[in-house]
Enzyme design. Structure first.
Site, short mmCIF file in Angstrom:
data_model
loop_
_atom_site.label_atom_id
_atom_site.label_comp_id
_atom_site.label_asym_id
_atom_site.label_seq_id
_atom_site.Cartn_x
_atom_site.Cartn_y
_atom_site.Cartn_z
N ARG A 173 47.67 31.16 35.44
CA ARG A 173 48.40 31.30 36.71
C ARG A 173 49.67 30.47 36.71
O ARG A 173 50.70 30.87 37.29
CB ARG A 173 47.49 30.92 37.87
N ASP A 183 37.95 30.93 38.24
CA ASP A 183 38.16 30.24 39.51
C ASP A 183 38.01 31.18 40.70
O ASP A 183 37.88 32.40 40.54
CB ASP A 183 39.56 29.62 39.53
N TYR A 232 42.92 37.14 28.86
CA TYR A 232 43.09 37.40 30.28
C TYR A 232 44.22 38.41 30.47
O TYR A 232 45.23 38.37 29.76
CB TYR A 232 43.45 36.12 31.04
N ARG A 248 34.69 29.92 32.68
CA ARG A 248 34.44 29.68 34.11
C ARG A 248 35.65 30.09 34.93
O ARG A 248 36.64 29.35 35.01
CB ARG A 248 34.09 28.21 34.34
#
Length: 264
Positions: free
Chosen positions: A196, A51, A109, A49
């Protein structure tokens, strides 16, 4: 029939993946297109999921349907109904026991960071940006200290709902490509804002404001308040999902996906 879809999307236009009352999520857009294409409501489950503002090069979704179509008919039909910022890249039938989320053994990622004195309006929202020259060697040293199984409490968002903060970071690489740095993160799973928050720490090390060993201290202290601020979402891409039980899914390597869509 259970069907897997490979999705690519520009996260700037969306409030993340998961459905929201506003209807401005990627899941809302996909399920609206499916309802129109199949003439019935169809639920979807994704691998990860993302963001608000986070992109996907290879998001994997599964759905159940009685409709039988050719693979390319799914791709063309859904893309004709989806907004321009979302695209189905492939469709592939899978076994009834396949699960896009629970069968995934690793997720990768990529974070694309541009280092330049002046920001680029052309790349706005698609890559991160710093005006500094970063110390890549120091960031690689810090990255090495983050590998393995750790309690990543210092790098999880306050609203993270994961039952445990323990994750296994399998790879963290930093590659220079001209004025761009490409960070590759691979783990069994990620906490909310974990990538992040790791980026925020690595950039602080790259700027010389902390030494590489600081990240190891953060792991030991397990205190989010002591870590760097959460870095911007702009350059973050869900780039690959690993399914050892479904090797025939038409997934490409994260680097090939990046080259295909961003030319890097």
């Amino acid at each position: 029939m259970r069907l897997a879809l490979g999705l690519c999307y520009d996260g700037q236009a969306w409030q993340g993946w998961q459905t929201q009352p506003s209807g401005r999520t990627v899941q809302d857009a996909l399920e609206a297109a499916l309802a129109q294409f199949l003439a019935e409501p169809t639920a979807t489950i994704c691998a990860g999921r993302t963001d608000t503002g986070v992109h996907a090069l290879q998001q994997v979704v599964h759905l159940d349907t009685d409709s039988v179509r050719r693979d390319q008919s799914w791709v063309r039909g859904l893309n004709a109904l989806l907004p321009k910022t979302v695209s189905v890249q492939w469709a592939h039938p899978v076994g009834a026991d396949f699960h896009a989320r629970f069968d995934a053994r690793a997720r990768t990622y990529l974070y694309v960071l541009r280092c330049a004195s002046v920001r680029s309006p052309i790349l706005q929202g698609r890559v991160g940006w710093v005006h500094d020259v970063l110390d890549v060697v120091a960031m690689r040293r810090a990255a090495a200290l983050l590998l393995g199984e750790h309690d990543f409490s210092a790098f999880r968002a306050a609203q993270c709902q994961a039952a445990s903060p323990v994750r296994t970071l399998q790879a963290l690489e930093v590659e220079e490509r001209g004025c761009f740095l490409v960070f590759e993160f691979r783990a069994n799973a990620f906490l909310h804002h974990m990538v992040r928050n790791l980026m925020g720490a690595l950039v602080m090390v790259g700027r010389g404001r902390r030494d590489p060993g600081w990240v190891a201290d953060l792991l030991r202290q397990k205190d989010r308040r002591l870590a760097a601020p959460t870095f911007m979402p702009d350059g973050l891409y869900l780039a690959h999902v690993f399914y050892p039980q479904a090797p025939d899914l038409p997934l490409v390597t994260p680097q090939r996906a990046l080259a295909r869509h961003l030319g890097l």
